[in-house]
Design an enzyme around this catalytic site. Sequence first.
Site, short mmCIF file in Angstrom:
data_model
loop_
_atom_site.label_atom_id
_atom_site.label_comp_id
_atom_site.label_asym_id
_atom_site.label_seq_id
_atom_site.Cartn_x
_atom_site.Cartn_y
_atom_site.Cartn_z
CB SER A 91 -1.03 0.06 1.22
OG SER A 91 -0.35 0.04 2.29
CG HIS B 234 -3.89 -1.10 -1.13
ND1 HIS B 234 -4.63 0.11 -1.13
CD2 HIS B 234 -4.07 -1.22 0.31
CE1 HIS B 234 -4.68 0.90 0.02
NE2 HIS B 234 -4.11 -0.10 0.71
CE LYS C 4 -7.36 -0.32 1.27
NZ LYS C 4 -8.08 -0.69 2.61
#
Length: 398
Positions: free
Chosen positions: A185, A213, A244
């Site tokens: 990340s 991610h 996310k």
Amino acid sequence: MANYSRFQKHLTDELTGIKEAGLYKEERIIVSPQSVKIRLNTGQEVLNFCANNYLGLSDNAGLISAAEKAMKDRGYGMSSVRFICGTQDLHKELEKTIADFFGTEDTILYAACFDANGGVFEPLLTDQDAIISDSLNHASIIDGVRLCKAVRYRYANADMADLEAQLQKAQEQRFRLIVTDGVFSMDGNVAPLDKIYELAQKYDAMVMVDESHSAGVVGKTGRGTTEQYNLKGKIEILTGTLGKAFGGAIGGFTTGKKEIIDMLRQRSRPYLFSNSLPPSVVGAGIYTFQLLDRSNELQDKLHANTEYFNKKMVAAGFDVKPTQSAICAVMLYDAKLSQEMASELSKEGIYVTGFYYPVVPKGQARIRVQLSAAHEQEHLDKCIEAFTKVGKKLGVLK
């Protein structure tokens, strides 16, 4: 209060030291939906380049409608854990939808991926087993490993020679699990999953990947690292988040081999002792995965935006870490500089955050820029122009 007074002074002194070092984290307040353009409580409107809103779905109208419908049909909250009376048909539908998306056998939902990572190791492994973990893995993985009695090995970030050395040492243990982030990340690099898988095959190990991610981002259709490296269905454990790319609300999951998921349902403490996800989040999650099944438009735009932005930033003279994700790490190396640059960029209408120790190693301070499919080229150009102006003002660019 007398018992607390000395500790209070200790905390006050610590906080004062953090502030004097220029490292105190202020929470800026947003008074609009999470989007490309956001409004702050100061009245300022800024372009957002620090959200995990990779596909621009946080304020998507269809997703919001799906959440509203689920709330109307199934209520506000579950008021229970899953195995008592907290499982609706929507939960089972979302779990199947996630498994189908990643090409896995089954899925289990959690309140967050932090819980998924915190609850995955202890139910599966004992002190007879080994966990081999990448040095830059997310804090939730580190905490999850600490809760497990398995023997711990650590290898340098994406260093396959070091991983092989640790696997050789771990041959003493019964079962071996290699654990890695899919996308790291803070750096934006993708784990070399093809090479990790080869070593796992060679040394009789299983593999777990945190796709938080990378899911929705990496791979031609956003199926993550297993798609990127043509390993769909071959990795034993994947964890990820709905918070996310997949709408940005809350909720995590573990997906993988059926028996692993079944054991987690029986013994994973964050699952057994936490409320079920609310129907609105689950309904929106189902909608999101169905949307991504129908079209690859958002992934295509995200990939184009990322390539454009990174090339322009490198051409401008910034020290940018190589990336295969939607994360662009602009390296500054000095913690106070990262704070000052973020502040100056905010004045230019660019919303970013400086990262420094302990979030990243000492001397590795940076601004992490995160791209979204919702960004238009005019937004990217304005961000690059602002970075260039501020970079020259602060001596980052010569």
